[in-house]
Motif scaffolding. Structure first.
Motif, mmCIF file in Angstrom:
data_model
loop_
_atom_site.group_PDB
_atom_site.id
_atom_site.type_symbol
_atom_site.label_atom_id
_atom_site.label_comp_id
_atom_site.label_asym_id
_atom_site.label_seq_id
_atom_site.Cartn_x
_atom_site.Cartn_y
_atom_site.Cartn_z
ATOM 1 N N ASN A 268 0.821 -1.222 0.000
ATOM 2 C CA ASN A 268 0.000 0.000 0.000
ATOM 3 C C ASN A 268 0.851 1.267 0.000
ATOM 4 O OD1 ASN A 268 -2.523 -1.390 0.081
ATOM 5 N ND2 ASN A 268 -2.187 -1.810 2.263
ATOM 6 N N THR A 269 2.121 1.136 -0.356
ATOM 7 C CA THR A 269 3.003 2.306 -0.438
ATOM 8 C C THR A 269 3.464 2.480 -1.876
ATOM 9 O OG1 THR A 269 5.079 1.117 -0.084
ATOM 10 C CG2 THR A 269 3.824 1.735 1.884
ATOM 11 N N ASP A 270 3.976 3.654 -2.177
ATOM 12 C CA ASP A 270 4.500 3.871 -3.536
ATOM 13 C C ASP A 270 5.905 3.327 -3.687
ATOM 14 O OD1 ASP A 270 5.925 5.750 -2.023
ATOM 15 O OD2 ASP A 270 6.060 7.138 -3.726
ATOM 16 N N LEU A 271 6.541 2.939 -2.552
ATOM 17 C CA LEU A 271 7.930 2.496 -2.594
ATOM 18 C C LEU A 271 8.086 1.233 -3.427
ATOM 19 C CD1 LEU A 271 10.759 3.120 -1.609
ATOM 20 C CD2 LEU A 271 10.288 1.803 0.464
ATOM 21 N N ILE A 272 7.171 0.293 -3.272
ATOM 22 C CA ILE A 272 7.293 -0.965 -4.004
ATOM 23 C C ILE A 272 7.139 -0.750 -5.506
ATOM 24 C CG2 ILE A 272 4.835 -1.600 -3.774
ATOM 25 C CD1 ILE A 272 5.823 -4.502 -3.446
ATOM 26 N N PHE A 273 6.237 0.176 -5.890
ATOM 27 C CA PHE A 273 6.060 0.474 -7.316
ATOM 28 C C PHE A 273 7.299 1.171 -7.876
ATOM 29 C CE2 PHE A 273 1.686 0.208 -5.743
ATOM 30 C CZ PHE A 273 1.159 -0.715 -6.636
ATOM 31 N N ARG A 274 7.930 2.008 -7.056
ATOM 32 C CA ARG A 274 9.141 2.688 -7.504
ATOM 33 C C ARG A 274 10.296 1.694 -7.687
ATOM 34 N NH1 ARG A 274 9.351 8.176 -7.489
ATOM 35 N NH2 ARG A 274 7.623 9.318 -6.502
ATOM 36 N N ILE A 275 10.381 0.712 -6.788
ATOM 37 C CA ILE A 275 11.421 -0.312 -6.927
ATOM 38 C C ILE A 275 11.213 -1.087 -8.226
ATOM 39 C CG2 ILE A 275 12.341 -2.457 -5.957
ATOM 40 C CD1 ILE A 275 11.643 -1.333 -3.170
ATOM 41 N N GLN A 276 9.969 -1.494 -8.463
ATOM 42 C CA GLN A 276 9.671 -2.238 -9.688
ATOM 43 C C GLN A 276 9.973 -1.403 -10.934
ATOM 44 O OE1 GLN A 276 5.517 -3.114 -10.531
ATOM 45 N NE2 GLN A 276 6.056 -5.122 -11.357
ATOM 46 N N ARG A 277 9.572 -0.149 -10.904
ATOM 47 C CA ARG A 277 9.794 0.720 -12.068
ATOM 48 C C ARG A 277 11.283 0.955 -12.307
ATOM 49 N NH1 ARG A 277 10.321 6.325 -12.890
ATOM 50 N NH2 ARG A 277 9.688 6.973 -14.992
#
Length: 731
Positions: A268-277
């Motif tokens: 539920n954080t943007d951190l995981i999406f940033r890691i993936q991106r």
């Protein structure tokens, strides 16, 4: 989809360059045949060019000249001895059988020797295929050697125009494979796909296998370019790219936590999406590097990658402020981000014309290792070590020799006119394992069938010698263009080429088409019989032995990392060899499981356990790789004697357990494991799990390795010793 199209376009340019020598050589041969009016000798001349192309190996100039000399020597021997015995049935069969065994066993010395040895066997087949009773005995060998010499001369000239292209292409393929690996790792940070983690681990292991194979080809190419000569600036640059790719791989291969747990915490954080991106952007940068190498252009670092790194750093700082109570998770994330930043550093400096001075100096001093066996005594020793049925090479040599014997005996017994197409088909189709042979069978039959059908139209399309020679040039070139990536197409074009050559030398093309198809079916049937019933590989594919080798290689890799911590040695050749062998062993395990999946159905009951071993071993390798990626930070750890007195003994216990894990009884394993756990608990109580502690990462990785030991022990003991030893033959 756009990326795949771009890759295909770049590969097209590469393959065109690789096809230039055969295109020029066959054109020259066609002109000589037309001008000198030697149509009757055209077939061995053209096939000599093709044989030369099959054994064309990249090397520096002096190395290429040596390859040409040894190739012509081997081809002369093969062609002359076959020409001498071809009219003597029993001696001929014996000679072909013996030559097949000897030339196949030469593959033990290395892939380059294997290539020349196989080409030498192919020349024997071409001599048989072009044999005509009324022709003087020396004509075919001379024409084949002339064709090979012509190709070699043209290839040498083309090399002078593109001297660094093969090495550059090898490095480019490594970066393409690295990009695929980064994309696969990015999927681990998809919060909506946590349930598929087990499948993702298997896929990542397979991508790792493909990457290690690409690295090995690149390493061999670099080894032959830098051996015994001053390094060219372009070669030095390629070495720097190769080491950068290896560093990126080790960092992205590192695992610092349980992905399923951490992904659940971050979903539920943007951190995981940033890691993936960021991982996906870094994968794209690797593709950009590969494309720049393909197109011989400078690679430029993408500014959006810099923005992504800045964004993920800022996002982590905000996350850390709101989750200060979870220091251990913050440490894991911080270590992950440091690895991503280190990857970014590599990509940034590869995009700059000037590199840090110390990096250039390290590259100049760096060594590329490759097994280079030389000297008759060493060659005989290596070959002798394979003379047992436990060796896949020996089984293949014996099997292929029997296949050759059966093919030759079939031709002699049935008195087939020009029936040695059976032998040619059997040798090209028979591969070291069942699944590869089965695929070749389908491709060969389809390609030959389509080639025979298309050849029926040739007399209507070509009535002049010039048209026929032009068609031979076209089909020979297309055969080489497709031979490494589409066997059906290459078979189709070589079938057309041979039938057109028959037409040129005066054979009735209609009389030759149907027998060629029948011969192909007979040769394919003999090859299928060989791999299915003559010491089939699935009976020798022992999962436990492959697993033990992988675990021991991991233990040695860990030992080299710990030794660097204890003695303070930097990155060196022995460390890189240990790392490569650990990954190669993991690749061998992945290949074994993949073969189990495609071999006879009796393996299906063992597949689940095989996949389990593959996942556990790859996790173990990832945890060790994280320590390897951290070794640059170990200088400050060496200054703390108290830490070393606790850390090194624990690591040594883990290494000792890994080295002997298959020999331990349940009680012995339990005792050693509890000892490790107790030592780790005492160490954990003293270690400060904060993002500022330099000791936390190595202790954390030992904890991760320790947790995987019980499931690894259970999986090894549950693995079949030899699952099909008593199950009979292949279905």
């Amino acid at each position: 989809m756009r990326n795949n199209n771009s890759i295909a376009a770049n590969m097209l340019n590469t393959k065109i360059i690789a096809t230039i020598p055969v295109f020029i050589a066959v054109n020259i041969a066609a002109l000589l045949i037309w001008f000198l009016d030697i149509s009757a000798q055209s077939m061995p001349f053209i096939l000599g060019i093709i044989a030369g192309g099959l054994v064309d190996l990249d090397n520096r100039l002096t190395g290429r000249l040596k390859n040409i000399f040894y190739t012509l020597l081997a081809f002369s021997f093969s062609s002359l001895i076959v020409q001498y015995f071809i009219d003597q049935s029993v001696p001929f069969i014996a000679v072909m059988t013996l030559m097949t065994f000897v030339f196949t066993m030469l593959g033990a010395i290395g892939p380059r020797y294997s290539t020349i040895a196989f080409g030498t066997l192919v020349v024997a087949l071409y001599t048989i295929l072009t044999y005509m009773p009324g022709t003087p005995w020396y004509i075919n060998p001379i024409m084949i050697l002339c064709g090979t010499s012509l190709y070699s001369l043209v290839a040498l000239i083309v090399y002078l125009f593109f001297p660094n292209r093969p090495v550059q292409e090898s490095v480019a393929k490594s970066f393409f494979a690295l990009a695929d690996y980064l994309d696969a790792k990015a999927q681990f940070f998809d919060p909506d796909d946590i349930e598929q983690l087990a499948l993702l681990q298997v896929e990542l292991a397979m991508k790792n296998s493909a990457l290690i194979n690409a690295f090995n080809l690149c390493r061999i190419a670099l080894f032959y370019r830098i051996r015994g000569q001053h390094r060219h600036s372009r070669t030095t640059r390629m070495i720097r790219y190769y080491f950068a790719a290896q560093d990126i791989h080790e960092r992205v291969n590192s695992s610092h936590f349980d992905y399923q747990v951490l992904t659940g915490q971050l979903k539920n954080t943007d951190l995981i999406f940033r890691i993936q991106r960021l991982l996906e952007l870094q994968a794209q940068s690797c593709r950009d590097i590969a494309r720049s190498l393909h197109q011989n252009q400078e690679y430029h670092y993408q500014p959006r990658l810099e923005k992504a790194v800045a964004g993920i750093t800022q996002s982590f700082e905000i996350y850390a402020q709101t989750h200060q109570q979870a220091q251990k998770n913050l440490l894991h994330l911080k270590t992950l981000l440091e690895n991503l930043q280190a990857i970014d550093w590599q990509l940034r400096h590869l995009g700059q014309e000037s590199t840090p001075r110390n990096q250039d100096e390290n590259t100049e001093r760096a060594q590329i290792y490759s097994e280079n066996i030389s000297g008759c005594r060493n060659i005989l020793r290596v070959i002798r070590s394979h003379l047992m049925f436990g060796s896949q090479l020996f089984r293949h040599a014996v099997r292929l020799s029997i296949v050759v014997f059966l093919s030759c005996a079939t031709v002699e017994f049935l008195q087939l006119d020009r029936g040695y197409w059976i032998l040619l088909t059997a040798i090209f189709v028979c591969q070291p394992n069942y699944s590869a042979t089965k695929l070749r069978l389908k491709q060969r039959i389809i390609g030959t069938l389509l080639g025979v059908l298309a050849a029926a139209l040739l007399p209507y399309m070509m009535s002049t010698l010039e048209a026929k020679l032009g068609f031979v040039v076209l089909t020979s070139t297309l055969f080489f263009f497709f031979r490494t990536n589409n066997y059906s197409y290459s078979t189709f074009f070589i079938t057309l080429q041979v039938l057109a050559s028959f037409d040129i030398i005066g054979f009735d093309i209609y009389a030759a088409t149907l027998p060629r198809l029948i011969d192909t079916l007979i040769g394919s049937a003999i090859a299928w019989f060989g791999v299915s019933y003559l010491w089939p590989d699935w009976k020798y594919l022992q999962l436990d032995k492959v697993t033990h080798r992988a675990v021991k290689s991991n233990a040695k890799y860990l030992l080299h990392i710990i030794s660097q911590l204890q003695f303070g040695r930097g990155d060196n050749l022995k460390y890189r060899i240990a790392r490569r062998r650990a990954h190669e062993s993991a690749t061998a395990l992945g290949t074994a499981v993949s073969n189990m999946n495609s071999e006879p159905q009796k393996y299906q009951n063992y597949l689940q356990k095989g996949f389990e071993l593959l996942k556990i071993n790859y996790s173990l390798l990832s945890y060790i790789s994280a320590l390897g990626a951290y070794r640059q930070n170990m200088k400050q750890l060496r200054q703390n004697t108290g830490f070393l007195l606790e850390f090194y003994p624990i690591a040594k216990k883990i290494i000792l357990l890994l080295e002997n894990i298959e020999k331990l009884s349940a009680q012995e394993f339990e005792g050693q494991y509890l000892n490790i756990e107790l030592s780790l608990k005492q160490c954990n109580d003293k270690a400060e799990y904060t993002e500022h502690s330099p000791f936390s990462v190595p202790i954390q990785q030992l904890n991760m390795i320790s947790r995987i030991l019980p499931p690894l022990y259970e999986a090894i003991n549950a693995a079949p010793q030899n699952p099909l030893e008593t199950d009979g033959q292949a279905a």
